[in-house]
Scaffold this active site. Structure first.
Site, PDB file in Angstrom:
ATOM      1  N   ASP A 245     -47.163  78.180  56.154  1.00  0.00           N
ATOM      2  CA  ASP A 245     -48.335  78.334  55.284  1.00  0.00           C
ATOM      3  C   ASP A 245     -49.517  78.739  56.173  1.00  0.00           C
ATOM      4  O   ASP A 245     -49.686  79.910  56.499  1.00  0.00           O
ATOM      5  CB  ASP A 245     -48.533  76.994  54.566  1.00  0.00           C
ATOM      6  CG  ASP A 245     -49.707  76.956  53.629  1.00  0.00           C
ATOM      7  OD1 ASP A 245     -50.329  77.995  53.380  1.00  0.00           O
ATOM      8  OD2 ASP A 245     -50.045  75.865  53.134  1.00  0.00           O
TER       9      ASP A 245
ATOM     10  N   PHE B  71     -48.271  76.928  45.057  1.00  0.00           N
ATOM     11  CA  PHE B  71     -47.600  75.735  45.569  1.00  0.00           C
ATOM     12  C   PHE B  71     -46.191  75.687  44.988  1.00  0.00           C
ATOM     13  O   PHE B  71     -46.014  75.635  43.780  1.00  0.00           O
ATOM     14  CB  PHE B  71     -48.379  74.479  45.178  1.00  0.00           C
ATOM     15  CG  PHE B  71     -47.845  73.254  45.851  1.00  0.00           C
ATOM     16  CD1 PHE B  71     -48.146  72.978  47.170  1.00  0.00           C
ATOM     17  CD2 PHE B  71     -47.013  72.381  45.155  1.00  0.00           C
ATOM     18  CE1 PHE B  71     -47.632  71.850  47.796  1.00  0.00           C
ATOM     19  CE2 PHE B  71     -46.497  71.261  45.770  1.00  0.00           C
ATOM     20  CZ  PHE B  71     -46.806  70.994  47.091  1.00  0.00           C
TER      21      PHE B  71
ATOM     22  N   ARG C 250     -37.373  67.544  45.503  1.00  0.00           N
ATOM     23  CA  ARG C 250     -36.611  68.059  46.652  1.00  0.00           C
ATOM     24  C   ARG C 250     -35.179  68.381  46.255  1.00  0.00           C
ATOM     25  O   ARG C 250     -34.524  69.210  46.866  1.00  0.00           O
ATOM     26  CB  ARG C 250     -36.574  67.016  47.785  1.00  0.00           C
ATOM     27  CG  ARG C 250     -37.917  66.734  48.417  1.00  0.00           C
ATOM     28  CD  ARG C 250     -37.717  65.940  49.704  1.00  0.00           C
ATOM     29  NE  ARG C 250     -38.923  65.255  50.137  1.00  0.00           N
ATOM     30  CZ  ARG C 250     -39.898  65.815  50.839  1.00  0.00           C
ATOM     31  NH1 ARG C 250     -39.818  67.077  51.177  1.00  0.00           N
ATOM     32  NH2 ARG C 250     -40.956  65.115  51.201  1.00  0.00           N
TER      33      ARG C 250
ATOM     34  N   GLU D 107     -37.473  75.525  59.480  1.00  0.00           N
ATOM     35  CA  GLU D 107     -38.602  74.992  58.708  1.00  0.00           C
ATOM     36  C   GLU D 107     -38.478  75.451  57.248  1.00  0.00           C
ATOM     37  O   GLU D 107     -37.784  76.430  56.954  1.00  0.00           O
ATOM     38  CB  GLU D 107     -39.889  75.497  59.388  1.00  0.00           C
ATOM     39  CG  GLU D 107     -41.205  75.167  58.740  1.00  0.00           C
ATOM     40  CD  GLU D 107     -41.526  73.694  58.628  1.00  0.00           C
ATOM     41  OE1 GLU D 107     -40.719  72.967  58.033  1.00  0.00           O
ATOM     42  OE2 GLU D 107     -42.611  73.292  59.081  1.00  0.00           O
ATOM     43  N   ASP D 108     -39.142  74.749  56.346  1.00  0.00           N
ATOM     44  CA  ASP D 108     -39.086  75.137  54.933  1.00  0.00           C
ATOM     45  C   ASP D 108     -40.037  76.287  54.610  1.00  0.00           C
ATOM     46  O   ASP D 108     -39.662  77.256  53.960  1.00  0.00           O
ATOM     47  CB  ASP D 108     -39.360  73.934  54.007  1.00  0.00           C
ATOM     48  CG  ASP D 108     -40.657  73.199  54.341  1.00  0.00           C
ATOM     49  OD1 ASP D 108     -41.361  73.588  55.301  1.00  0.00           O
ATOM     50  OD2 ASP D 108     -40.973  72.223  53.631  1.00  0.00           O
TER      51      ASP D 108
HETATM   52  P1  5GP Z   1     -48.559  74.817  57.687  1.00  0.00           P
HETATM   53  O1  5GP Z   1     -48.680  73.938  58.895  1.00  0.00           O
HETATM   54  O2  5GP Z   1     -47.942  76.160  57.956  1.00  0.00           O
HETATM   55  O3  5GP Z   1     -49.902  74.945  56.972  1.00  0.00           O
HETATM   56  O4  5GP Z   1     -47.701  74.064  56.629  1.00  0.00           O
HETATM   57  C1  5GP Z   1     -46.383  73.779  56.792  1.00  0.00           C
HETATM   58  C2  5GP Z   1     -45.977  72.637  55.889  1.00  0.00           C
HETATM   59  O5  5GP Z   1     -46.831  72.502  54.732  1.00  0.00           O
HETATM   60  C3  5GP Z   1     -44.623  72.908  55.334  1.00  0.00           C
HETATM   61  O6  5GP Z   1     -43.622  72.454  56.218  1.00  0.00           O
HETATM   62  C4  5GP Z   1     -44.634  72.138  54.036  1.00  0.00           C
HETATM   63  O7  5GP Z   1     -44.271  70.803  54.256  1.00  0.00           O
HETATM   64  C5  5GP Z   1     -46.082  72.177  53.582  1.00  0.00           C
HETATM   65  N1  5GP Z   1     -46.306  73.216  52.564  1.00  0.00           N
HETATM   66  C6  5GP Z   1     -46.990  74.376  52.702  1.00  0.00           C
HETATM   67  N2  5GP Z   1     -46.977  75.086  51.556  1.00  0.00           N
HETATM   68  C7  5GP Z   1     -46.264  74.347  50.665  1.00  0.00           C
HETATM   69  C8  5GP Z   1     -45.873  74.567  49.302  1.00  0.00           C
HETATM   70  O8  5GP Z   1     -46.176  75.571  48.643  1.00  0.00           O
HETATM   71  N3  5GP Z   1     -45.116  73.584  48.740  1.00  0.00           N
HETATM   72  C9  5GP Z   1     -44.752  72.450  49.390  1.00  0.00           C
HETATM   73  N4  5GP Z   1     -44.032  71.558  48.721  1.00  0.00           N
HETATM   74  N5  5GP Z   1     -45.102  72.219  50.681  1.00  0.00           N
HETATM   75  C10 5GP Z   1     -45.834  73.180  51.312  1.00  0.00           C
END
Ligand code: 5GP
Length: 185
Positions: free
Chosen positions: A104, A154, A167, A100-101
């Site tokens: 959050d 962000f 990207r 995963e990237d």
């Molecule tokens: P979660 O489900 O943990 O809240 O969020 C995961 C997804 O939210 C990540 O795979 C990503 O796509 C997006 N995301 C969360 N924080 C960021 C951020 O700081 N920048 C970007 N571009 N995407 C984020």
């Protein structure tokens, strides 16, 4: 919040990313010890990281790709995970590595881990994220491997987008001039 390329400040340079990715791969090479791995890249954000990571893994490895979304607007999470495309082979008795990237709120990670355990009896399941925003976590989940911890900003680049853009950057950046509190996690 609007993000223009000229506003971006470097958070992690290309060199920092590549060095850390090699370290993560070394740890994984030791852990898997030559056993076959199914690496699952979570599109679209993890694509750059997954490609660079697997190039440094030396066990027999198959790659799969799935697509999820959790973001409501450009920079705010919707609070729920949408399974846009999850088509996977039989993962029973396999070593599964989810790539995963960023973690959050943790909703996506939890969704994926639960999904794997509900649908398969995997041999092992590891969750790897390039970035970990521990401070914004809403559910109790931790990646088994992560590259860097980030605070509540962000970030874009190296797979991560703002409104589909950025990207392709080789580094990870953030909007340096934005006032704190602009981003709602
Ligand atoms: P979660 O489900 O943990 O809240 O969020 C995961 C997804 O939210 C990540 O795979 C990503 O796509 C997006 N995301 C969360 N924080 C960021 C951020 O700081 N920048 C970007 N571009 N995407 C984020």
């Amino acid at each position: 919040m609007e993000i223009k390329i000229e506003d971006l400040k470097v958070l992690f340079s290309e060199e920092q990313l590549q060095t850390r990715i090699k370290e993560l791969a070394d740890e994984m090479n030791k852990f898997y010890n030559g056993e076959e791995v199914i690496a699952i890249c979570v599109l679209k954000g993890a694509v750059m990281f997954a490609v660079d990571l697997v190039k440094n893994l030396d066990m027999p490895l198959k790659m799969e790709f799935i697509r999820l979304s959790s973001y409501g607007s450009s920079t705010t999470t919707s609070g729920k995970v949408n399974a846009v495309d999850i088509q996977l082979p039989d993962l029973n008795d396999k070593n599964v590595l989810i790539i995963e990237d960023i973690v959050d709120t943790g909703l996506t990670a939890k969704f994926l881990i639960d999904f794997m355990h509900c649908n398969f009896h995997v041999k092992s399941l590891k969750f790897c994220s390039l970035l970990d925003k521990k401070i914004t976590r809403k559910v109790d989940v931790e990646p088994d491997y992560y590259g860097f911890e980030v605070d509540d900003k962000f970030v874009v680049g190296y797979g991560l987008d703002y409104d589909g853009l950025y990207r392709n950057l080789r580094y990870i950046g953030y909007k340096g001039s934005s006032p704190d509190g602009d981003y709602q996690g």
